[in-house]
Motif scaffolding. Sequence first.
Motif, mmCIF file in Angstrom:
data_model
loop_
_atom_site.group_PDB
_atom_site.id
_atom_site.type_symbol
_atom_site.label_atom_id
_atom_site.label_comp_id
_atom_site.label_asym_id
_atom_site.label_seq_id
_atom_site.Cartn_x
_atom_site.Cartn_y
_atom_site.Cartn_z
ATOM 1 N N VAL A 69 0.849 -1.188 0.000
ATOM 2 C CA VAL A 69 0.000 0.000 0.000
ATOM 3 C C VAL A 69 0.885 1.238 0.000
ATOM 4 N N LEU A 70 0.611 2.149 -0.909
ATOM 5 C CA LEU A 70 1.246 3.459 -0.906
ATOM 6 C C LEU A 70 0.167 4.498 -0.633
ATOM 7 N N LEU A 71 0.469 5.450 0.241
ATOM 8 C CA LEU A 71 -0.424 6.583 0.477
ATOM 9 C C LEU A 71 0.255 7.798 -0.149
ATOM 10 N N VAL A 72 -0.279 8.235 -1.275
ATOM 11 C CA VAL A 72 0.377 9.249 -2.095
ATOM 12 C C VAL A 72 -0.217 10.627 -1.818
ATOM 13 N N PRO A 73 0.608 11.611 -1.456
ATOM 14 C CA PRO A 73 0.101 12.952 -1.155
ATOM 15 C C PRO A 73 -0.366 13.714 -2.394
ATOM 16 N N GLY B 277 -3.964 12.581 -12.753
ATOM 17 C CA GLY B 277 -3.548 12.155 -14.088
ATOM 18 C C GLY B 277 -2.076 11.767 -14.107
ATOM 19 N N HIS B 278 -1.274 12.534 -13.405
ATOM 20 C CA HIS B 278 0.162 12.226 -13.331
ATOM 21 C C HIS B 278 0.372 10.883 -12.640
ATOM 22 N N LEU B 279 -0.357 10.653 -11.548
ATOM 23 C CA LEU B 279 -0.228 9.386 -10.824
ATOM 24 C C LEU B 279 -0.652 8.218 -11.713
ATOM 25 N N ARG B 280 -1.728 8.381 -12.425
ATOM 26 C CA ARG B 280 -2.196 7.303 -13.304
ATOM 27 C C ARG B 280 -1.165 6.973 -14.366
ATOM 28 N N GLY C 62 0.743 0.104 -16.428
ATOM 29 C CA GLY C 62 1.444 -1.165 -16.572
ATOM 30 C C GLY C 62 1.914 -1.785 -15.277
ATOM 31 N N ARG C 63 1.521 -1.213 -14.132
ATOM 32 C CA ARG C 63 1.990 -1.748 -12.850
ATOM 33 C C ARG C 63 0.910 -2.551 -12.123
ATOM 34 N N ASP C 64 -0.212 -2.812 -12.777
ATOM 35 C CA ASP C 64 -1.241 -3.660 -12.181
ATOM 36 C C ASP C 64 -1.732 -3.080 -10.851
ATOM 37 N N LEU D 35 -9.161 -3.436 -11.494
ATOM 38 C CA LEU D 35 -7.850 -2.789 -11.448
ATOM 39 C C LEU D 35 -7.947 -1.397 -12.048
ATOM 40 N N GLY D 36 -6.928 -0.584 -11.802
ATOM 41 C CA GLY D 36 -6.901 0.767 -12.345
ATOM 42 C C GLY D 36 -7.514 1.773 -11.386
#
Length: 378
Positions: free
Chosen positions: A229-233, A241-244, A249-251, A279-280
């Motif tokens: 799990v990553l909690l992204v600020p 959009g940048h995170l996506r 390709g990282r499932d 997913l996604g």
Amino acid sequence: MNKTSVPAFRLAPEVVAPLKLALPEVAGHAVAAITAEVPAYAEAFAGELGEKIERAVRAALGTFLNLLSRDTGAPLEPALEGAYALGRGEARHGRSLEALLAAYRVGARVAWRDMAVISVRAGVDAMTVTYFAELVFAYIDELSAASVAGHADELATAVRARRRHLERLGQALVAAEPAHALAAAAEQAEWAPPATLTAVLLPEHAIGGLLDMLDARTLRVDVEGERSVLLVPDAHGAGRGHLRRLLTGRDAVIGPARPWERAAESYQRAVRALSLGLLGDTEEHLVALVVGADPAALADLRARALAPLADEGETSAAKLRETLRSWLRHHGRREEIAAELFVHPQTVRYRVARLRELYGDRLRDPDWLAMLTIALAL
């Protein structure tokens, strides 16, 4: 000269005696020079603290002189321990070693200059003075090395402690602990809260290199299961959009952005999506998430909504369900239904007529239409 050879040299007591007598003066000169030449220490040497430091300088010089005399009662270890502790203290207060090592160099230069003058006045020969110079700087090298080791050890300890605090904060966030507990955990971890956090679930092997491209405040949380799990600020708005793009390709499964204290909501939605095989970006699966929120209730709703088809044969029932779903999607527009199902419009007309026979007025009832839409949504 190798620094470990400092204790190997011994000077005659008559050479060392005048140096010991001059220790207070030499130490005072060293402190004054450090204060003048190393600005970072100017404030530290003021007042009572300055007196303590001057005594410490005097003690270090005294230990050195005892090492060079035939006095074996003052081993090197205490001086090295003191230098080690000094290095740890610098790291603990968030300072680099640059100022401390500069202070060592300045202090050594001034102390050597004073001691050389005293030794020459006492009639010490040039060869002994030369050895003496080498010993002074070998001793300072040992003190410097001890401080460097202390500084490095303290930084390593601090890094490990902060890592533990960050892990604790991440666990508290996904566990939805109270706001006051989260604030305390963030403060202890020295973590500046962002506006939002977005939970990302992804396989362990997919993390490689990703953290370097994310906000430095990103928290990694270890939970049971095969995914991390990553909690992204602040991955909301344009940041999403940048995170996506980074996660392509990282499932991965991306939860919604939530105020940082409510990160558990993002985590729980991502977990729910994963349990449904989605997913996604969860924002693109909202209907599936809502419909799948209570599988038992959904099964009951489907059974009730599709009960009129129960007496149809399996093949016929499948075609009627397919037609009913398309009829609902296209609001009864026959040509569009036919195009979607790849059948003739007349076939659509026949099937819809059969559905009206089976359902009757229920196909005009808003409540039944809503129930059918949900039942056939997936």
